[in-house]
Design an enzyme around this catalytic site. Structure first.
Site, short mmCIF file in Angstrom:
data_model
loop_
_atom_site.label_atom_id
_atom_site.label_comp_id
_atom_site.label_asym_id
_atom_site.label_seq_id
_atom_site.Cartn_x
_atom_site.Cartn_y
_atom_site.Cartn_z
CB SER A 122 -32.03 4.53 -38.53
OG SER A 122 -32.49 3.00 -38.82
CE LYS A 123 -28.49 5.55 -32.17
NZ LYS A 123 -27.98 6.57 -31.42
NE ARG A 124 -34.21 3.71 -32.43
CZ ARG A 124 -34.64 3.76 -31.21
NH1 ARG A 124 -35.46 2.51 -30.76
NH2 ARG A 124 -34.64 4.75 -30.45
#
Length: 493
Positions: free
Chosen positions: A253-255
């Site tokens: 995930s981009k987080r």
């Protein structure tokens, strides 16, 4: 002998994802290894979120990596159109065929009715699912409501008991109980298909023989298999690829990891190294060597060598592999790649007007504008101390700006400014109150060239990455804060 045909069907709803590139690579290698064809199809039935800008970014990102397709929206082919939004009449025809055969039905339930139905099921301790109430309508009532123009969807019938056996090229036969399946919507109220109908129809009409897709789709495979059965079509061979994972084993995930292919291009990774690294995600060469080209991967590709353990996408390991590629380049090629990356005339001409009026000697350019040629920055937390805002408010506004910019598809100075302005107004602040936070986050300095111009020039990937870096430096955002702040974000115009 049947020609092997594989495909990738990304949705143009955001940045080009490394997961898309990973699945594309394996589909390409499988097709080429068998002397077959690889097709690109655009899944743009989500009309709210799909954009042509995102579609173009998908083409650019895959081509930067060296992934080419035989048929697609931009190159044409005998099975077009290759955008699902342009195939509406085709899907409608097949949805009506299912209704005529008794395998699908009209459902007129409103969103409120469905919400109430699910709430009652949850209250009874049941798994929330469509209860089949649309099947109780008489043919006359259905026709009357259709004639009156009532909003409706078309749903497929699914068995309520028994087991579906899903033949997976990697796992063998996977048994999934039918009572886990919902009566899937096939055609939405806007007249466009859902993933399930569109993929089955397109794969059949485009003669797709093998479908390699992410394993997150395995639990819903019975619905796809049932549709093939309803139509009387031969289903393609199915292969559910292991999902890419963050180093903590969570889904990529981009987080926690930059997930945009364009980010890695802007950071100065070689496309050969990036493709090499994606090829190592759950697969290995017969001789176990770490470094190999696309041509070598295709030559030795065997899908049975895919490992089911969730492959870890590790930025440090990718950087190490990229270093191996860089060090083995002839020095002339190394210099040429550096020029192509950031010392090219196009990029320099974007920067020059903003630097020219601020320097007295060329030697002052690097200290002033070095951030244009960097990836991450060495940030000083002291630069984020604010006259008006507390430390928590600083993190809040920066997170809100980041979310606004993550949703921005047309990356232009005016739109970037509008995003920051909207956040400022939502917090009863002025644009000038937020700019002292943007300077250090984006340039690493308290002042520099116009930071809004800099954000436009750096592009979305590096801008967002640096904002995430700054937020991490300031303590990050907790899960509780994320939930609270998302409500504030939803209220921003």
């Amino acid at each position: 002998m049947t020609t092997v045909r594989t495909r990738i069907a990304p949705s143009p709803t955001g940045d080009p994802h490394v997961g898309t590139a990973y699945i594309a690579l394996f589909n390409l290698c499988f097709a080429r290894q068998h002397g077959g064809q690889f097709i690109l199809r655009i899944e743009d039935t989500d009309q709210v979120r799909s954009t042509r800008e995102s579609e173009q970014q998908i083409y650019d990102a895959l081509r930067w990596l060296g992934i080419e397709w035989d048929e697609g929206p931009d190159v044409g082919g005998p099975h077009g159109p290759y955008r699902q939004s342009e195939r509406g009449e085709i899907y409608r025809k097949y949805a009506l065929e299912l209704i005529e055969k008794g395998h699908a039905f009209y459902c007129f339930c409103t969103p409120e009715e469905l919400d109430q139905m699910r709430a009652e099921q949850i209250a009874r301790g049941e798994t929330p699912r469509y209860d089949g109430r649309g099947l109780n309508l008489s043919a006359e009532e259905v026709q009357r409501r259709l004639a009156a123009g009532e909003p409706h969807v078309i749903r497929m019938k699914v068995p309520s008991e028994g087991i579906c056996v899903v033949p997976d090229m990697l796992r063998g036969n996977v048994e999934i109980p039918w009572d886990r399946m919902d009566m899937q919507v096939l055609m939405k109220t806007d007249g466009l298909p859902t993933y399930f109908l569109a993929n089955v129809v397109d794969d059949h009409l485009m003669n797709i023989t093998h479908v390699l897709r992410g394993e997150e789709w395995l639990p819903s495979a019975p619905k796809l298999i049932k549709l093939y059965e309803y139509f009387g079509w031969e289903q393609p061979a199915l292969c559910y690829m292991p999902l890419l994972r963050n180093p903590d084993k969570s889904k990529l995930s981009k987080r926690k990891n930059p997930t945009s292919v364009t980010f890695y291009e802007r950071m100065g990774f070689l496309p050969d190294a990036m493709l090499n690294y994606l090829g190592r995600m759950g697969w290995s060469m017969p001789d176990e060597r770490e470094k190999f080209s696309l041509a070598e991967m295709i030559e030795h590709f065997d899908v049975s060598r895919v490992s089911l353990g969730g492959p870890i996408f590790d930025l440090e390991k990718l950087s190490w592999l990229n270093g191996q590629w860089l060090r083995e380049l002839p020095v002339e090629r190394f210099a040429a790649e550096v020029q192509k990356w950031a010392l090219n005339p196009d990029y320099l001409m974007k920067i020059a007007p903003h630097v020219q009026g601020r320097v007295e000697t060329f030697s002052q350019i690097a200290p002033l504008a070095g951030f244009f040629f960097s990836g991450g920055l060495n940030l000083d937390a002291a630069l984020f101390e604010h006259k008006k805002l507390s430390a928590d408010q600083v993190r809040l506004v920066m997170q809100l700006v980041l979310w606004k910019l993550e949703a921005l598809r047309q990356w232009e100075k005016e739109r970037i400014t509008g995003c920051i302005q909207a956040v400022a107004e939502s917090q009863q602040l002025k644009l000038r109150d937020l700019m002292p936070l943007m300077f250090p986050a984006i340039t690493g300095q308290a002042s520099s060239v116009s930071v809004l111009d800099a954000m436009e020039i750096l592009g979305p990937d590096l801008t967002r990455f640096r904002l995430r870096q700054a937020l991490e430096l300031l303590g990050g955002v907790s899960k509780k804060e994320t939930k609270e702040w998302e409500k504030l974000f939803a209220a921003i115009a």
